[in-house]
Design a protein around this motif. Sequence first.
Motif, PDB file in Angstrom:
ATOM      1  N   ALA A  74      57.503  34.545  22.778  1.00  0.00           N
ATOM      2  CA  ALA A  74      57.582  34.663  24.405  1.00  0.00           C
ATOM      3  C   ALA A  74      57.580  33.176  25.103  1.00  0.00           C
ATOM      4  O   ALA A  74      58.296  32.546  25.555  1.00  0.00           O
ATOM      5  N   ARG A  78      60.724  30.695  26.832  1.00  0.00           N
ATOM      6  CA  ARG A  78      60.525  29.972  28.155  1.00  0.00           C
ATOM      7  C   ARG A  78      61.002  28.630  28.043  1.00  0.00           C
ATOM      8  O   ARG A  78      61.222  28.075  29.123  1.00  0.00           O
ATOM      9  N   ILE A 105      55.836  35.053  35.243  1.00  0.00           N
ATOM     10  CA  ILE A 105      55.436  34.835  33.625  1.00  0.00           C
ATOM     11  C   ILE A 105      54.725  33.499  33.223  1.00  0.00           C
ATOM     12  O   ILE A 105      53.868  33.601  32.724  1.00  0.00           O
ATOM     13  N   SER A 106      55.546  32.386  33.858  1.00  0.00           N
ATOM     14  CA  SER A 106      54.832  31.148  33.485  1.00  0.00           C
ATOM     15  C   SER A 106      53.663  31.095  34.217  1.00  0.00           C
ATOM     16  O   SER A 106      52.920  29.856  34.024  1.00  0.00           O
ATOM     17  N   GLY A 107      53.320  31.633  35.333  1.00  0.00           N
ATOM     18  CA  GLY A 107      52.087  31.447  36.193  1.00  0.00           C
ATOM     19  C   GLY A 107      52.151  30.323  37.223  1.00  0.00           C
ATOM     20  O   GLY A 107      51.193  29.600  37.282  1.00  0.00           O
ATOM     21  N   PHE A 108      53.164  30.311  37.942  1.00  0.00           N
ATOM     22  CA  PHE A 108      53.270  29.345  39.012  1.00  0.00           C
ATOM     23  C   PHE A 108      52.438  30.013  40.068  1.00  0.00           C
ATOM     24  O   PHE A 108      52.321  31.409  40.238  1.00  0.00           O
TER      25      PHE A 108
ATOM     26  N   GLN B  19      46.135  27.338  33.040  1.00  0.00           N
ATOM     27  CA  GLN B  19      46.103  28.957  32.310  1.00  0.00           C
ATOM     28  C   GLN B  19      45.323  29.779  33.080  1.00  0.00           C
ATOM     29  O   GLN B  19      45.648  30.875  33.141  1.00  0.00           O
ATOM     30  N   ALA B  22      46.407  30.811  36.295  1.00  0.00           N
ATOM     31  CA  ALA B  22      47.597  31.599  36.471  1.00  0.00           C
ATOM     32  C   ALA B  22      47.219  33.197  35.786  1.00  0.00           C
ATOM     33  O   ALA B  22      47.687  34.042  36.134  1.00  0.00           O
ATOM     34  N   HIS B  25      45.383  34.995  38.530  1.00  0.00           N
ATOM     35  CA  HIS B  25      46.513  35.598  39.482  1.00  0.00           C
ATOM     36  C   HIS B  25      47.127  36.775  38.879  1.00  0.00           C
ATOM     37  O   HIS B  25      47.494  37.589  39.774  1.00  0.00           O
ATOM     38  N   GLN B  29      47.655  40.441  40.446  1.00  0.00           N
ATOM     39  CA  GLN B  29      49.098  40.827  41.045  1.00  0.00           C
ATOM     40  C   GLN B  29      49.334  42.185  40.214  1.00  0.00           C
ATOM     41  O   GLN B  29      49.751  43.223  40.771  1.00  0.00           O
ATOM     42  N   LYS B  37      52.323  51.216  43.091  1.00  0.00           N
ATOM     43  CA  LYS B  37      53.278  51.953  42.079  1.00  0.00           C
ATOM     44  C   LYS B  37      52.814  53.514  42.342  1.00  0.00           C
ATOM     45  O   LYS B  37      53.676  54.585  42.512  1.00  0.00           O
ATOM     46  N   GLY B 233      58.458  36.572  28.743  1.00  0.00           N
ATOM     47  CA  GLY B 233      57.287  37.358  28.635  1.00  0.00           C
ATOM     48  C   GLY B 233      56.493  37.652  27.803  1.00  0.00           C
ATOM     49  O   GLY B 233      57.117  38.339  26.744  1.00  0.00           O
ATOM     50  N   PHE B 237      51.674  39.956  29.185  1.00  0.00           N
ATOM     51  CA  PHE B 237      52.076  40.083  30.677  1.00  0.00           C
ATOM     52  C   PHE B 237      53.005  41.447  30.673  1.00  0.00           C
ATOM     53  O   PHE B 237      52.854  42.207  31.689  1.00  0.00           O
TER      54      PHE B 237
END
Lengths: 221, 322
Positions: A74, A78, A105-108, B19, B22, B25, B29, B37, B233, B237
């Motif tokens: 993964a 990227r 996915i990259s966590g921005f 890391q 992210a 977060h 989400q 959903k 991903g 993820f």
Amino acid sequence: MIEFDRVNKRFEHHDALRDISLTIDAGEMVFLTGHSGAGKSTFLRLLMLLERASSGTLTVNGRDISKVGRRGIARYRREFGIVFQDHQLLFDRSVYDNVALPLEISGFSQRDIERRVRAALDKVGLLDRENAQPALLSGGEQQRVGIARAVVARPKILLADEPTGNLDPQLSAEIMSLFEAFNRVGVTVVIASHDLALISRLRHRIITLKGGRLVGGGGQG
Amino acid sequence: MNTKLSAQKTGLGLGPRPQLAAWVHHHRQAAADSLQKMLMEPIATLLTLVAVGIALALPAALWLLLDNASAVASRVEAPTRLSLLLDDDSSFEAAERFADTLATRVDIAAVSVLHRDEALVLFATDTGLDSLLQGLQDNPLPHTLLVTPAVDVGTEQLEALADFLGGRPEVDEVVLDTRWIARLDTTIALVRQLVVGTGALMILGAILILANTIRLAIEARRDEIVVIKLIGGGDGFARRPFLYTGLWAGIGGGLLGALLVLGLFLFVSAPARSLLALYDSDFTLQGLGLVGVIRLTLMGGAIGLLSAAQAVTLHLRRIEPR
């Protein structure tokens, strides 16, 4: 940047790639061509680690990618921006959300995502369609959304598999000039395409495969 | 400051966040998206929650019933008394001396002596057989000791005490009706075991229901998973939204289960109170309580997470880009 060294890929009944050795330099833009079944797709699939080479060494960014384990795939992917012939967009979310996916996915951060998505959509000329549903866009627009998604995380390498396969000549030319624009700012671009008429006009190296063998464009530049 | 300026200049913002930030977060989400959903398909979601809720409510309700039953049983056990019918030949003085020695034992709270004449009078008034007894020449009853065991004496110790007292030469017969208590205890233990067994089966059922729900959710989002994996991903993820779907469904099911138990409790509490009143009991029924509701909800959440993890391990790996 990308180096194939005596790479073979053997499937059960045939050799998809035979003894491929070539180098693609950083910042270069190359086309990969040949009839269907010549090995273009396998070439890209090996790069994306969708397949593993049967023998030989494939080096990307100075790293032998056979050393990338299952868990590292993964993260490895990227490093690329990837454009698919059939876009691979998600139809249950907006253009904006599709383009934002690699950044999520990259966590921005949300703020950076917003800025980058808008910048990417601006580059492909779709800034005004960010809230549209991809299913309602034309084929050319869908492909441009796919390109925006591929470049939004600013990868060093852009791979495209028949990105103009379903488009008319004029739209195809527009898409190609988009790729050239990204190449001009330093992105290494590899495009598989069988549209010889189009790519021969563009004055980039053309790597030709036939029956899994390299028959042209193996040398540099 | 410099970095910020140059980032603003290119209009592309700063790089990926550290890391942890992210990760947090994306968790938030994924949690929000999963919930959204589920809310977008209210009927399907409700059906799942009801199924899970019932699967959790039944064992919880039975457990509650058992808790109440054992609480009632423990209150019944305490006032148990042993009657020692002494040997016919023993005198009242001997009986009193014997009572004094017994009273020093730790497992005995109190001993009182009932003279044979008093016993006869009590018996006569209790049974209404006055006239019949007046016709008797002798009092057929012996002197009797009424022994109250210490409060903390359990059923087994009580039996042992009765055995010991029965073995004393002064004692002719020990009257102790502990059998019904033993039966009640054994019955409660048996039912408890049954509740644990059926509860485990119901929870297994809930896990299967939830795992199947997650499997369907994974199938419905197969394209999305493929795209996510194609563009980098990771498993984490791709897995996260489904784990949250399981967690929410489990928590929702647990809450609904708690509501069902509360409803059931209200439904049966009136007849249960009448029953208790018939036994002159001042016992109050124990409901699920806030702790019970929280416990059931957390348990639902754990079951949901477990089911989702199982479904994800089984099905997500098989979805790979081709």
